[in-house]
Design a protein around this motif. Structure first.
Motif, short mmCIF file in Angstrom:
data_model
loop_
_atom_site.label_atom_id
_atom_site.label_comp_id
_atom_site.label_asym_id
_atom_site.label_seq_id
_atom_site.Cartn_x
_atom_site.Cartn_y
_atom_site.Cartn_z
N SER A 100 -1.72 11.94 0.14
CA SER A 100 -2.31 10.64 0.46
C SER A 100 -1.44 9.55 -0.16
O SER A 100 -0.77 9.77 -1.17
CB SER A 100 -3.70 10.52 -0.16
N SER A 101 -1.52 8.37 0.44
CA SER A 101 -0.80 7.23 -0.15
C SER A 101 -1.71 6.57 -1.18
O SER A 101 -2.42 5.61 -0.88
CB SER A 101 -0.41 6.25 0.96
N ILE A 102 -1.72 7.16 -2.36
CA ILE A 102 -2.55 6.61 -3.44
C ILE A 102 -1.65 6.36 -4.66
O ILE A 102 -0.46 6.69 -4.64
CB ILE A 102 -3.72 7.56 -3.82
N SER A 103 -2.25 5.82 -5.70
CA SER A 103 -1.45 5.50 -6.89
C SER A 103 -1.11 6.78 -7.68
O SER A 103 -1.99 7.62 -7.91
CB SER A 103 -2.24 4.53 -7.75
N ALA A 104 0.15 6.89 -8.07
CA ALA A 104 0.56 8.04 -8.87
C ALA A 104 -0.16 8.04 -10.22
O ALA A 104 -0.46 9.10 -10.77
CB ALA A 104 2.07 8.02 -9.08
#
Lengths: 516, 74
Positions: free
Chosen positions: A476-480
């Motif tokens: 997913s494009s989420i915060s690392a």
């Protein structure tokens, strides 16, 4: 942006690996000790000897501690699918969902129903019904493993599905092809057997402790006998399924096999490496540096060729061959990385163009793009890879893990055989060195299981789904940072659980069988 | 009458089972704490289902994933 993606991919992978590895600390002992306690109860049922009942109850308590600690630790993996791997979760659709749902509905409830009879029913139900309940708990536990392993095998060898470009999902078209895939069947038996081997080691090791302490000797001798026979048979069977794994990996995941053996340049009549030290100076798959500082082959010429292709003279492709293509594979002449990459990019472009055509009600072009997508779909994932190096898993990690696993398998065979020999000669009680070795071998069973999973999972990188979806497209494009935070939360939670398990288990073992 | 007898037997079975537990009591406590942490804290605050919490319809979800898959290849 690229750096952020790499960080996110790595933390997402690390978190999944962490939770899966902790989960696999609890599961195999449940599978192994559970069968041993069921065997002991069957002996009790057949003989009526109360000492077998005492032994059964002791190992049942150990089983219960491990089961309670491990229960639901696998659910965290499912949490991660929805948050960290949402593209993957949607993309795999019902193929992953169906086996997990069956696991939840059937196997878990089967375990839950009969486990209460197993623990609470000693004086409430007949001996026969109790014994059947114990076996049914183990059937349920093993079936739980079946469904998750079927899902995992599909990721290694995706079959029985069709990609639907309208829903962007892989849809199941043949349930039986997925369930009965040769990879799934072999993976199931190999994995469950690894739990059985650990169960055998655990029972032999703990029984050795009692013998070293000269406590509960009759119980310990009964237990060590069952544990060692069970362990020896399981180890022999796991060597057989391991051979099956090597064969399937050669056919379906040749890169994994090449990495397992540190094989950069393929050859006919390829030898199997018994021991080796990789050369850290080797930095690229196509440089001329020798990949080994030291290696010792098994003295059977062409053994790797035989294990992989059932032919001592067969060609086994190395990493460079797989990148360059052009060799004869089971599917014909192998494509190069560049060809596969081109096909992958075509497939992704066709997915995009298909959507545009659909939006514009351009049905003729939509069907053309769909046909192009279908033609190239088997290499869809290569469109995300930039360079050949992206295709190569971590060689040292997989190579050493594989060889540690194999050496430990041979070691387990020897230790079980030695314990049984000493039991037969009635010398086990006085063989203190062997008892100590058996006791100290318990952690090795866990290590063998963990390195086995490293081979299976790191060895198939970069793929989340073999050839179709790499990990960088699956996340997913989420915060690392959020993934990093939950990584440490899990690390803390699971470590606390592990310490609790060890503490409670050691305390219970020290109490001995008479506490039951 | 028969039904209530079965339920009564089941109740007694579980009541006696739970009350006679020794190490089981500690294990149940750990299981309950663990499940609470997993479902009431981790799942609620740290692990939302990204697609379900962001999109309502299947079409929106598939559109999002399509967009992701195409853009990640660029």
């Amino acid at each position: 942006m690229e750096l952020l993606d790499v960080t996110l991919v790595n933390w997402s992978r690390a978190q999944f690996a962490l939770t899966a590895m902790y989960h696999w600390i609890f599961v195999p002992l449940t599978l192994g000790v559970g069968i041993i306690m069921a065997i002991m109860e069957t002996i009790y049922y057949k003989t009526g000897d109360e000492k077998w009942k005492t032994a059964t109850k002791f190992w049942m308590t150990i089983f219960g501690i491990n089961f309670a600690m491990g229960v639901a630790t696998g659910i965290i993996l499912e949490f991660q699918f929805g948050t960290n791997w949402s593209n993957y979760s949607w993309f795999v659709g019902d193929i992953f969902g169906a086996p997990l749902a069956i696991e939840g509905i059937f196997a878990f409830f089967m375990e839950a129903t009969f486990i209460s009879i197993m623990f609470f029913g000693w004086k409430k139900v007949s001996k026969r019904f109790h014994m059947i309940s114990t076996w049914l708990v183990m059937v349920g536990a093993t079936l739980s493993a079946l469904w998750i392993l079927v899902a995992n095998a599909w990721m290694q060898y995706p079959i029985g599905m069709e990609f639907n470009p309208d829903t962007v999902r892989n849809e199941m078209v043949d349930f039986w092809a997925i369930l009965l895939s040769p990879i799934a069947i072999n993976k199931f038996f190999h994995t469950v057997l690894s739990g059985w081997v650990l169960g055998g080691l655990f029972v032999v090791g703990v029984s050795s402790w009692f013998l070293l302490k000269r406590r509960d000797v009759d119980f310990a001798l009964k237990s060590i006998k069952v544990g060692a026979i069970f362990g020896l048979v399981s180890t022999l069977l796991i060597i057989w399924t391991g051979d099956g794994s090597a064969y399937h990996v050669s056919q379906k995941q040749p890169m994994k096999l090449a990495v397992m053996e540190g094989l950069y340049e393929g050859s006919e009549q390829a030898n199997l490496i018994a021991l080796g030290v990789l050369n850290p100076a080797k930095k690229s798959y196509n440089d001329t540096i020798n990949p080994f500082l030291f290696k010792l082959d098994v003295p059977i010429p062409g053994l790797l060729s035989f294990l992989g292709y059932r032919d001592f003279n067969a060609f086994v492709p190395g990493i460079k061959d797989i990148v360059d293509g052009g060799y004869k594979s089971p599917e014909g002449i192998a494509m190069s990385f560049a060809e596969k990459q081109t096909r992958g990019k075509k497939a992704i472009q066709a997915l995009s163009d298909y959507r545009t055509a659909k939006v514009n009600n351009d049905t003729i072009n939509a069907s053309l793009y769909k046909a192009e997508l279908v033609d190239n779909y088997s290499h869809f994932g290569y469109g995300y890879l930039e360079k050949p190096e992206d295709l190569i898993p971590n060689v040292p990690l997989v190579f050493y893990s594989f060889h540690i696993m194999v050496m430990l398998g041979m070691y387990f065979l020897a230790i079980f055989a030695l314990v049984l020999f000493l039991l037969y000669r009635k010398k086990i009680e006085n063989s203190r060195l062997v008892l100590w070795v058996a006791l100290l071998s318990i952690p090795l069973g866990y290590i063998a299981g963990q390195v086995g999973w490293i081979v299976a999972e790191v060895g198939r990188q970069p793929w989340a789904i073999q050839d179709i979806l790499p990990v960088q497209a699956a996340i997913s494009s989420i915060s690392a940072d959020s993934v990093k935070l939950t990584f440490f939360l899990f690390l803390f939670l699971f470590t606390a659980l592990l310490f609790a398990e060890i503490r409670i288990m050691v305390k219970q073992i020290k109490k001995g069988p008479e506490a039951e | 009458m028969k039904k209530s007898n079965i339920f009564n037997k089941l109740y007694i079975f579980y009541r006696d089972g739970f009350s006679n537990m020794t190490v089981g009591k500690t294990l149940w406590l750990i299981v309950i704490i663990k499940l609470f942490i997993m479902f009431a804290i981790l799942k609620v605050f740290f692990f939302p289902n990204l697609l379900n919490s962001t999109y309502d319809t299947k079409e929106e979800k598939s559109e999002h994933v399509r967009h992701e898959l195409i853009n990640k290849a660029k």
